[in-house]
Design a protein around this motif. Structure first.
Motif, short mmCIF file in Angstrom:
data_model
loop_
_atom_site.label_atom_id
_atom_site.label_comp_id
_atom_site.label_asym_id
_atom_site.label_seq_id
_atom_site.Cartn_x
_atom_site.Cartn_y
_atom_site.Cartn_z
N GLY A 60 0.77 -1.15 -0.03
CA GLY A 60 0.13 0.01 -0.16
C GLY A 60 0.90 1.36 -0.03
N ASP A 61 0.25 2.48 -0.30
CA ASP A 61 0.93 3.51 -0.46
C ASP A 61 0.94 4.45 0.80
OD1 ASP A 61 2.20 5.67 -1.94
OD2 ASP A 61 0.53 7.02 -1.57
N ILE A 62 2.51 4.71 0.94
CA ILE A 62 2.68 5.80 2.20
C ILE A 62 3.22 7.17 1.38
CG2 ILE A 62 4.25 6.22 4.05
CD1 ILE A 62 4.70 3.31 4.47
N PRO A 63 2.66 8.30 1.85
CA PRO A 63 2.98 9.36 1.10
C PRO A 63 4.50 9.91 1.20
CG PRO A 63 1.12 9.78 2.62
CD PRO A 63 1.59 8.55 2.84
N PHE A 64 4.98 10.27 0.08
CA PHE A 64 6.45 10.52 -0.10
C PHE A 64 6.83 11.49 0.88
CE2 PHE A 64 9.95 12.75 -2.02
CZ PHE A 64 10.89 11.85 -2.16
N VAL A 65 6.14 12.51 1.41
CA VAL A 65 6.52 13.50 2.28
C VAL A 65 6.86 12.74 3.80
CG1 VAL A 65 5.82 15.59 3.50
CG2 VAL A 65 5.18 15.17 1.13
N LEU A 66 5.97 11.95 3.97
CA LEU A 66 6.10 11.04 5.17
C LEU A 66 7.38 10.41 5.15
CD1 LEU A 66 2.46 9.68 6.30
CD2 LEU A 66 3.90 11.73 7.19
N ILE A 67 7.69 9.66 4.09
CA ILE A 67 8.92 8.80 4.23
C ILE A 67 10.24 9.71 4.35
CG2 ILE A 67 10.41 7.65 2.52
CD1 ILE A 67 8.05 6.11 3.79
N ILE A 68 10.38 11.03 3.51
CA ILE A 68 11.32 11.92 3.72
C ILE A 68 11.42 12.33 5.14
CG2 ILE A 68 12.24 14.27 3.02
CD1 ILE A 68 12.48 12.04 1.04
N GLN A 69 10.16 12.40 5.65
CA GLN A 69 10.60 12.98 7.21
C GLN A 69 10.96 11.79 8.04
OE1 GLN A 69 6.61 14.05 8.26
NE2 GLN A 69 6.72 16.20 7.38
N ALA A 70 10.47 10.52 7.87
CA ALA A 70 11.05 9.39 8.32
C ALA A 70 12.37 9.07 8.34
CB ALA A 70 10.25 8.09 8.17
N ILE A 71 12.85 9.37 7.25
CA ILE A 71 14.59 9.30 6.73
C ILE A 71 15.30 10.41 7.57
CG2 ILE A 71 16.22 9.71 5.08
CD1 ILE A 71 14.11 8.23 2.94
N PHE A 72 14.73 11.54 7.84
CA PHE A 72 15.47 12.51 8.29
C PHE A 72 15.41 12.41 9.85
CE2 PHE A 72 14.63 16.44 11.00
CZ PHE A 72 15.86 17.21 10.83
N PHE A 73 14.38 12.01 10.29
CA PHE A 73 14.32 11.81 11.82
C PHE A 73 15.12 10.57 12.09
CE2 PHE A 73 10.45 14.32 11.81
CZ PHE A 73 10.97 15.39 12.64
N TYR A 74 15.15 9.38 11.49
CA TYR A 74 15.92 8.19 11.65
C TYR A 74 17.33 8.28 11.48
CZ TYR A 74 17.13 3.24 12.38
OH TYR A 74 17.54 2.31 12.98
N SER A 75 17.81 9.05 10.56
CA SER A 75 19.17 9.53 10.23
C SER A 75 19.75 10.30 11.60
CB SER A 75 19.28 10.69 9.16
OG SER A 75 18.91 10.07 7.89
N LEU A 76 19.02 10.88 12.24
CA LEU A 76 19.59 11.44 13.63
C LEU A 76 20.29 10.24 14.49
CD1 LEU A 76 17.10 14.00 14.49
CD2 LEU A 76 19.11 14.57 13.21
N TRP A 77 19.40 9.27 14.58
CA TRP A 77 20.08 8.04 15.27
C TRP A 77 21.28 7.44 14.80
CZ3 TRP A 77 20.55 5.49 19.39
CH2 TRP A 77 20.98 4.20 19.46
N PHE A 78 21.35 7.58 13.52
CA PHE A 78 22.68 7.03 12.84
C PHE A 78 23.88 7.89 13.14
CE2 PHE A 78 21.18 3.75 9.17
CZ PHE A 78 21.08 2.94 10.31
N VAL A 79 23.60 9.32 13.03
CA VAL A 79 24.61 10.35 13.33
C VAL A 79 25.00 10.01 14.97
CG1 VAL A 79 25.01 12.75 13.50
CG2 VAL A 79 23.42 12.01 11.82
N LEU A 80 24.11 9.68 15.76
CA LEU A 80 24.40 9.48 17.11
C LEU A 80 25.46 8.31 17.31
CD1 LEU A 80 24.45 10.18 19.82
CD2 LEU A 80 22.56 9.05 20.42
#
Length: 257
Positions: free
Chosen positions: A145-165
């Motif tokens: 099923g579809d997930i809005p692209f904007v939400l995916i970009i937001q998810a990538i941004f926030f999760y990237s903070l964990w990888f940065v740490l």
């Protein structure tokens, strides 16, 4: 100028050792492995055989958000392991081989050296992880099923903070020890300890860095960014900056000694 020079040197090194090829491939495999396996499991079992005659294997209904969160779950486990493995020798390896002395004699500022190598590692890891998650989103959209692209970009941004740490913690121990195995061990123990602390006190630590995944799942389901997600993000960014500053201080003291 010095910062750009060291950063470019690191980028060139990543091209030469094929990190720009194999790291994205690893993250793509980690991201799509669970969603694809889950979707095709009935077909795999049917083709492989081994089920009793007339037996019916039914998979529970899985939403697109749950399927995408499988990718983040793999990242939280194996992705973190990959990051520690490719980061543990960033400083420790050059300290042990004597390359650091050759660079610092230029002279190069300690903060410039650490931050440029840190930024170069972030560039490779975050670009690779983002490619993997976008690939996962593509297959999840086709199969679940579809997930809005904007939400995916937001998810990538926030999760990237964990990888940065995670990268920053590994860089910290790489400044502390010359042995890559010691860096690996202490980094993994630290990350496991953080996970254990969060599991025990999750009801009180809603802004803890380890809570990012849970808040991202909530964001994908509700399509709103909660205060808890913003809070956890701010704490993660602050922790990253503090640990990076301490890393530079420790590195300067050790090299001056």
């Amino acid at each position: 100028m010095q910062w750009r020079t060291i950063f470019r040197k690191e980028m060139l090194e990543y091209w030469r050792n094929f990190s720009w090829i194999w790291v994205p491939i690893v993250f793509i495999i980690l991201a799509i492995m669970d969603p694809l396996t889950t979707y095709y499991m009935p077909i795999i079992l049917d083709k492989a055989g081994g089920l009793p005659e007339s037996a019916v294997f039914e998979m529970p209904d899985i939403s697109a958000v749950d399927a995408f969160m499988m990718s983040l779950s793999e990242y939280s486990m194996f992705g973190v392991l990959v990051i520690v493995l490719i980061t543990m020798g960033a400083i420790a390896g050059e300290r042990k081989s004597g390359v650091v002395e050759l660079i610092l004699v230029k002279p190069v500022h300690y903060g410039t050296y650490i931050s440029s190598k840190w930024a170069a590692k972030l560039t490779v890891v975050l670009a690779s992880a983002s490619i993997g998650l976008l690939t996962s989103w593509y297959y999840v959209s086709l199969l679940f099923g579809d997930i809005p692209f904007v939400l995916i970009i937001q998810a990538i941004f926030f999760y990237s903070l964990w990888f940065v740490l995670v990268i920053t913690i590994t860089i910290f121990f790489s400044c502390l020890f010359k042995s890559s195995s010691a860096v690996f061990g202490t980094s993994i123990v630290t990350l496991i300890s953080m996970s254990a602390i969060y599991r025990v006190f999750s009801h009180k630590l809603s802004w803890f860095p380890n809570s990012l995944s849970g808040h991202i799942s909530e964001m994908l389901q509700t399509e709103t960014i909660s205060n808890s997600l913003w809070g956890a993000s701010m704490i993660t960014i602050a922790s990253t900056l503090i640990i990076l500053s301490i890393s530079i201080h420790i590195f300067r003291k050790k090299e001056l000694a």
